[in-house]
Design a protein around this motif. Structure first.
Motif, short mmCIF file in Angstrom:
data_model
loop_
_atom_site.label_atom_id
_atom_site.label_comp_id
_atom_site.label_asym_id
_atom_site.label_seq_id
_atom_site.Cartn_x
_atom_site.Cartn_y
_atom_site.Cartn_z
N TYR A 150 42.36 -38.83 18.65
CA TYR A 150 42.90 -38.13 19.82
C TYR A 150 43.94 -38.96 20.56
CZ TYR A 150 38.93 -40.34 22.50
OH TYR A 150 38.00 -41.18 23.06
N THR A 173 44.86 -33.87 26.59
CA THR A 173 44.23 -34.54 25.45
C THR A 173 44.46 -33.67 24.23
OG1 THR A 173 42.52 -35.51 26.86
CG2 THR A 173 42.05 -35.42 24.50
N ARG A 230 35.06 -39.93 23.07
CA ARG A 230 33.94 -40.85 23.35
C ARG A 230 32.94 -40.21 24.29
NH1 ARG A 230 37.49 -45.61 25.69
NH2 ARG A 230 38.72 -43.77 26.24
N GLY A 231 33.44 -39.55 25.33
CA GLY A 231 32.57 -38.99 26.36
C GLY A 231 32.26 -40.02 27.43
N HIS A 232 32.16 -39.56 28.67
CA HIS A 232 31.92 -40.50 29.78
C HIS A 232 31.36 -39.77 30.99
CE1 HIS A 232 36.03 -38.86 30.29
NE2 HIS A 232 35.71 -38.80 31.56
N GLU A 234 35.94 -32.76 37.65
CA GLU A 234 37.19 -32.64 36.90
C GLU A 234 37.35 -31.19 36.47
OE1 GLU A 234 37.50 -35.76 34.09
OE2 GLU A 234 39.47 -35.15 33.33
N TYR A 287 39.06 -28.87 33.27
CA TYR A 287 39.68 -28.83 31.94
C TYR A 287 40.15 -27.41 31.67
CZ TYR A 287 37.63 -33.26 29.98
OH TYR A 287 37.29 -34.56 29.70
N TYR A 319 31.92 -45.49 30.49
CA TYR A 319 31.69 -45.22 29.07
C TYR A 319 30.38 -45.84 28.58
CZ TYR A 319 36.49 -43.57 28.81
OH TYR A 319 37.64 -42.86 29.00
C1 PAN Z 1 39.82 -36.96 30.06
C2 PAN Z 1 39.30 -37.87 28.93
C3 PAN Z 1 40.01 -37.71 27.59
C4 PAN Z 1 39.48 -38.69 26.51
O1 PAN Z 1 41.10 -37.34 30.40
O2 PAN Z 1 39.39 -39.21 29.38
O3 PAN Z 1 39.82 -36.40 27.13
O4 PAN Z 1 38.09 -38.71 26.46
P1 PAN Z 1 37.29 -40.06 26.69
O5 PAN Z 1 37.82 -40.65 27.97
O6 PAN Z 1 35.86 -39.67 26.79
O7 PAN Z 1 37.59 -40.97 25.54
C5 PAN Z 1 38.86 -37.13 31.22
O8 PAN Z 1 37.80 -36.58 31.20
N1 PAN Z 1 39.22 -37.97 32.19
O9 PAN Z 1 38.39 -38.21 33.23
#
Ligand code: PAN
Ligand code: ZN
Length: 195
Positions: free
Chosen positions: A61, A78, A93-95, A104, A106, A167
């Motif tokens: 990505y 993204t 990865r997810g966070h 947020e 999307y 993360y």
């Molecule tokens: C997005 C994410 C993006 C990449 O911008 O950061 O999709 O995913 P990871 O950060 O989990 O690698 C977002 O949710 N920002 O807060």
């Protein structure tokens, strides 16, 4: 004199052209890529991931962002490639956000996928991603995107600049749900390795 203090500095209004097919943005201020070699531990089948890294280490990505000085918000795109590792679709990865009070938004621009969400307390949710779908990610919900289609999944996101990224929790425990390809179709399943 009105008796008021100096006005705070504010950014000027701006319009940024975004390509819905690639996620490219005119005048972006930052960009990074994640290859399969950067995603250790993200997929259940680590041996399959390592084999695929040896076979060319594809870009999974690309994140492109636009940040304006003095704005409390920033936004970006993204672009997540189609593909699988060991029967799981390519994913981010997810966070969690570092700040538990920051959510947020999307909006899917092209492609199809699943947005996987969970709270630290164990609530889970999965939202379909398709062009035009806007997802509200509330504060306190971890989020990961999974590309279940045959083309790039491209979405735009808008977030507070001070949200921050945690993360570590997901790198350590995984997420409760994962998306498997069964007979060519996505199936949401419990993660046997969660925790
Ligand atoms: C997005 C994410 C993006 C990449 O911008 O950061 O999709 O995913 P990871 O950060 O989990 O690698 C977002 O949710 N920002 O807060
Ligand atoms: Zn986020």
């Amino acid at each position: 004199m009105t008796g008021h203090g100096p006005l705070p500095v504010r950014p000027d209004p701006a319009s940024v052209a975004t390509d819905a097919g690639t996620g490219g943005m005119v005048g972006f201020t930052g960009r990074y890529e994640k290859r399969l070699s950067d995603l250790a531990g993200v997929f259940l089948d680590e041996a399959a991931r390592i084999r695929a890294v040896g076979d060319g280490d594809p870009v999974i990505y690309t994140v492109t962002e636009h940040r304006q000085e003095e704005s409390e918000l920033f936004f970006g795109t993204t672009r997540l490639s189609p593909g699988q590792v060991g029967g799981e679709y390519f994913m981010t990865r997810g966070h969690f956000h570092a700040r538990p009070d920051r959510g947020e938004v999307y909006t899917t621009l092209s492609g199809t996928g699943i947005l996987i969400l969970e709270t630290r307390g164990g609530r889970t949710a999965e939202l379909a991603m398709r062009p035009g779908a806007t997802a509200a990610i509330p504060p306190g919900w971890a989020h990961r995107t999974v590309n279940t289609g045959a083309t790039d999944l491209v979405f735009s996101w808008v977030c507070s600049v001070d949200a921050g990224h945690d993360y570590g929790s997901i790198a350590e425990h995984g997420m409760r749900r994962l998306v498997l390809a069964r007979d060519g179709r996505p199936v949401v399943a419990n993660n046997p390795r969660f925790g």
